[in-house]
Scaffold this motif. Structure first.
Motif, PDB file in Angstrom:
ATOM      1  N   VAL A 165       0.741  -1.153  -0.012  1.00  0.00           N
ATOM      2  CA  VAL A 165      -0.089  -0.024   0.024  1.00  0.00           C
ATOM      3  C   VAL A 165       0.885   1.379  -0.048  1.00  0.00           C
ATOM      4  O   VAL A 165       1.864   1.260   0.956  1.00  0.00           O
ATOM      5  CB  VAL A 165      -1.150   0.019   1.171  1.00  0.00           C
ATOM      6  CG1 VAL A 165      -1.874   1.259   1.139  1.00  0.00           C
ATOM      7  CG2 VAL A 165      -1.531  -1.289   1.409  1.00  0.00           C
ATOM      8  N   ILE A 166       0.681   2.142  -0.831  1.00  0.00           N
ATOM      9  CA  ILE A 166       1.588   3.339  -0.909  1.00  0.00           C
ATOM     10  C   ILE A 166       0.466   4.625  -0.995  1.00  0.00           C
ATOM     11  O   ILE A 166      -0.431   4.776  -1.531  1.00  0.00           O
ATOM     12  CB  ILE A 166       2.143   3.276  -2.376  1.00  0.00           C
ATOM     13  CG1 ILE A 166       2.986   2.105  -2.578  1.00  0.00           C
ATOM     14  CG2 ILE A 166       3.003   4.730  -2.514  1.00  0.00           C
ATOM     15  CD1 ILE A 166       3.552   1.856  -3.984  1.00  0.00           C
ATOM     16  N   GLN A 167       0.866   5.763  -0.255  1.00  0.00           N
ATOM     17  CA  GLN A 167       0.275   6.941  -0.122  1.00  0.00           C
ATOM     18  C   GLN A 167       1.103   8.039  -0.439  1.00  0.00           C
ATOM     19  O   GLN A 167       2.450   7.910  -0.041  1.00  0.00           O
ATOM     20  CB  GLN A 167      -0.646   7.015   1.037  1.00  0.00           C
ATOM     21  CG  GLN A 167      -1.164   8.712   1.046  1.00  0.00           C
ATOM     22  CD  GLN A 167      -2.212   8.741   2.039  1.00  0.00           C
ATOM     23  OE1 GLN A 167      -3.150   7.792   2.277  1.00  0.00           O
ATOM     24  NE2 GLN A 167      -2.381   9.649   2.716  1.00  0.00           N
ATOM     25  N   LYS A 213       2.917  -4.518  15.080  1.00  0.00           N
ATOM     26  CA  LYS A 213       2.296  -4.338  13.720  1.00  0.00           C
ATOM     27  C   LYS A 213       0.802  -5.435  13.831  1.00  0.00           C
ATOM     28  O   LYS A 213       1.317  -6.276  14.526  1.00  0.00           O
ATOM     29  CB  LYS A 213       3.106  -4.935  12.528  1.00  0.00           C
ATOM     30  CG  LYS A 213       3.714  -3.359  12.011  1.00  0.00           C
ATOM     31  CD  LYS A 213       4.539  -3.991  10.812  1.00  0.00           C
ATOM     32  CE  LYS A 213       3.497  -3.578   9.417  1.00  0.00           C
ATOM     33  NZ  LYS A 213       3.957  -2.091   8.902  1.00  0.00           N
ATOM     34  N   MET A 214      -0.311  -4.665  13.390  1.00  0.00           N
ATOM     35  CA  MET A 214      -1.471  -5.492  13.433  1.00  0.00           C
ATOM     36  C   MET A 214      -2.079  -5.478  12.065  1.00  0.00           C
ATOM     37  O   MET A 214      -2.024  -4.183  11.514  1.00  0.00           O
ATOM     38  CB  MET A 214      -2.024  -5.179  14.564  1.00  0.00           C
ATOM     39  CG  MET A 214      -3.525  -5.873  14.431  1.00  0.00           C
ATOM     40  SD  MET A 214      -4.591  -5.140  16.169  1.00  0.00           S
ATOM     41  CE  MET A 214      -3.935  -6.254  17.406  1.00  0.00           C
ATOM     42  N   LYS A 215      -2.601  -6.436  11.448  1.00  0.00           N
ATOM     43  CA  LYS A 215      -3.448  -6.403  10.387  1.00  0.00           C
ATOM     44  C   LYS A 215      -4.777  -7.259  10.653  1.00  0.00           C
ATOM     45  O   LYS A 215      -4.310  -8.208  11.159  1.00  0.00           O
ATOM     46  CB  LYS A 215      -2.720  -6.939   9.249  1.00  0.00           C
ATOM     47  CG  LYS A 215      -3.576  -6.918   7.805  1.00  0.00           C
ATOM     48  CD  LYS A 215      -2.904  -7.501   6.730  1.00  0.00           C
ATOM     49  CE  LYS A 215      -3.747  -7.652   5.484  1.00  0.00           C
ATOM     50  NZ  LYS A 215      -2.988  -8.500   4.566  1.00  0.00           N
ATOM     51  N   PRO A 269      -7.198   2.149   5.260  1.00  0.00           N
ATOM     52  CA  PRO A 269      -6.496   3.005   6.172  1.00  0.00           C
ATOM     53  C   PRO A 269      -5.075   2.310   6.797  1.00  0.00           C
ATOM     54  O   PRO A 269      -5.261   1.330   7.467  1.00  0.00           O
ATOM     55  CB  PRO A 269      -7.345   3.541   7.343  1.00  0.00           C
ATOM     56  CG  PRO A 269      -8.565   2.386   6.976  1.00  0.00           C
ATOM     57  CD  PRO A 269      -8.446   1.566   5.817  1.00  0.00           C
ATOM     58  N   GLU A 270      -4.023   3.087   6.534  1.00  0.00           N
ATOM     59  CA  GLU A 270      -2.922   2.781   7.488  1.00  0.00           C
ATOM     60  C   GLU A 270      -2.639   3.734   8.737  1.00  0.00           C
ATOM     61  O   GLU A 270      -2.606   4.939   8.436  1.00  0.00           O
ATOM     62  CB  GLU A 270      -1.600   2.933   6.602  1.00  0.00           C
ATOM     63  CG  GLU A 270      -1.951   2.014   5.116  1.00  0.00           C
ATOM     64  CD  GLU A 270      -2.558   3.038   4.177  1.00  0.00           C
ATOM     65  OE1 GLU A 270      -1.879   4.001   3.853  1.00  0.00           O
ATOM     66  OE2 GLU A 270      -3.744   2.516   3.609  1.00  0.00           O
ATOM     67  N   ILE A 271      -2.382   3.160   9.681  1.00  0.00           N
ATOM     68  CA  ILE A 271      -2.322   3.878  11.019  1.00  0.00           C
ATOM     69  C   ILE A 271      -1.063   3.802  11.366  1.00  0.00           C
ATOM     70  O   ILE A 271      -0.447   2.909  11.821  1.00  0.00           O
ATOM     71  CB  ILE A 271      -3.383   3.609  12.178  1.00  0.00           C
ATOM     72  CG1 ILE A 271      -4.771   3.763  11.563  1.00  0.00           C
ATOM     73  CG2 ILE A 271      -2.947   4.485  13.419  1.00  0.00           C
ATOM     74  CD1 ILE A 271      -5.361   2.628  10.911  1.00  0.00           C
ATOM     75  N   VAL A 308      -8.224  -4.869   6.119  1.00  0.00           N
ATOM     76  CA  VAL A 308      -7.581  -3.797   5.126  1.00  0.00           C
ATOM     77  C   VAL A 308      -7.004  -2.658   6.348  1.00  0.00           C
ATOM     78  O   VAL A 308      -6.475  -1.730   5.757  1.00  0.00           O
ATOM     79  CB  VAL A 308      -8.412  -3.230   4.263  1.00  0.00           C
ATOM     80  CG1 VAL A 308      -9.110  -4.301   3.238  1.00  0.00           C
ATOM     81  CG2 VAL A 308      -9.673  -2.406   4.926  1.00  0.00           C
ATOM     82  N   VAL A 309      -7.178  -3.146   7.551  1.00  0.00           N
ATOM     83  CA  VAL A 309      -6.930  -1.997   8.648  1.00  0.00           C
ATOM     84  C   VAL A 309      -5.332  -2.603   8.950  1.00  0.00           C
ATOM     85  O   VAL A 309      -5.276  -3.665   9.388  1.00  0.00           O
ATOM     86  CB  VAL A 309      -7.693  -1.869   9.549  1.00  0.00           C
ATOM     87  CG1 VAL A 309      -7.141  -1.032  10.561  1.00  0.00           C
ATOM     88  CG2 VAL A 309      -8.923  -1.421   9.223  1.00  0.00           C
TER      89      VAL A 309
END
Lengths: 65, 65, 65, 65, 65, 65
Positions: free
Chosen positions: B40-42, C51-53, F2-4, F38-39
Motif C-alpha cells: 500500500v502506497i500513499q 504491527k497489526m492487520k 487506512p494505514e495507521i 484492510v486495517v
C-alpha cells in the motif's frame, strides 16, 4: 540527511510556516553540524475537521474558545 | 504488509505518480517476495510553500532557477 | 525532493532491504526525472508485536501460518 | 503522548472521520491509561489517484468495482 | 498542536538530539505563538543499513568517505 | 485501506499495545465500514530520550515526576 515531517492544523500564514521551517533548518545545522542542503522539511497540513485532541476535533475545540 | 508514504512537492502529472507507485510496488514484490495486494502506497503531496530544503522553500528555490 | 518512509515488519535480510531501496530509487528517477541524490528513503522497522492487520498482531498471524 | 497519523483515501464523511478519531482516542485512554488531552490524531487524506494497492491506484480499483 | 517526526540516521549523541529538539520547540513557539507544552517531537532513528540516498545506503556512503 | 502509524514512547507492555491496536481496528471497522483485513497499524516506538514535549525530553519529564 534528516527529514522532518510536521503535522499541522490549517490556519497559519505562509510567513509563519516559512519562518518556522527556516528556524528548524538552523536548529539542525547548529546541533547536528549538517549542511543546510541536506535538511528537508515538509508540512502536512490538515483541515480542523481532520485533527483531534482530547476526543474533540480542532473544529469543536475552536468553537468552544 | 509494507506501507509506503511518499512526501512529494506538488507539480507532477497523475501519470508520473501512477507510474512511480506501480514501479515501487514491483520493487517490493521483487525484493521482498510479497503479494502485490499487500503493498500500500500513499503520496502526501505538499504545495511548494509547505516544503523547504537548505533553508529555502521550494517556492523560493523555483523562483531562483 | 521526494522522501520515502517504509513501515516494515522485522524479518527481512539487509540485502532484501538494500535491493528494495535501490529499485525504489530507480523508480523515482525513471518516473519523476529527478537526480538519484535527491531521493531519500528510510525504513521504519517494527517488531512483529508492534504491527497489526485484521485485528491480529503479526506475531499472532505468524503463529497461525 | 501518543501521536496517531492516519493515511486515508478521500471519500468518507466528516461524521465518519469524527467518530473514528473519537473511538481511537477512547482506545488509547482505555489501554494505555493516558489522559484524553495527550492523545493527538491527524488524518492525512489523499485523493484516489494518490493511493495505490496491488499495483492499481484507488481510482483504477474503484472503476473496476 | 504541531507534531514533528524526524527521520534520522543513527550516530548522533543524546546531547545533540536533545539540543536539536529543544531548538525546534523554540522555533515553533517563536513562529506559531504556541505554548511549548503543545509541541511534541519524536525522532525515528534508523540504522545506516535502513537509509538510502542516491541509490546507496548510508552504510555504503559512509564506507566511501 | 487506512494505514495507521502510532508514535509512542517506550514503556508499555505488549498486552497494552496489542489491546490498543485491536480496539483501533474495531474503531475503523465500526466507523468506516471496512473489512478488518484492510486495517494496518504500526507502532513506531521511541526511547524516552528521542521524544520531547514542552522543550523537555520524556527522560527529563519522567525524572521530574
Amino acid at each position: 540527511m534528516p527529514e522532518i515531517t510536521i503535522n499541522l492544523a490549517a490556519g497559519r500564514t505562509d510567513e509563519q510556516k516559512r519562518g518556522m521551517m527556516a528556524d528548524i533548518t538552523a536548529a539542525l545545522v547548529k546541533n547536528l553540524g549538517v549542511d543546510p542542503e541536506v535538511v528537508v522539511i515538509q508540512i502536512n497540513e490538515a483541515p480542523l475537521s481532520h485533527k483531534m485532541k482530547g476526543g474533540k476535533t480542532y473544529l469543536e475545540r475552536q468553537a468552544k474558545t
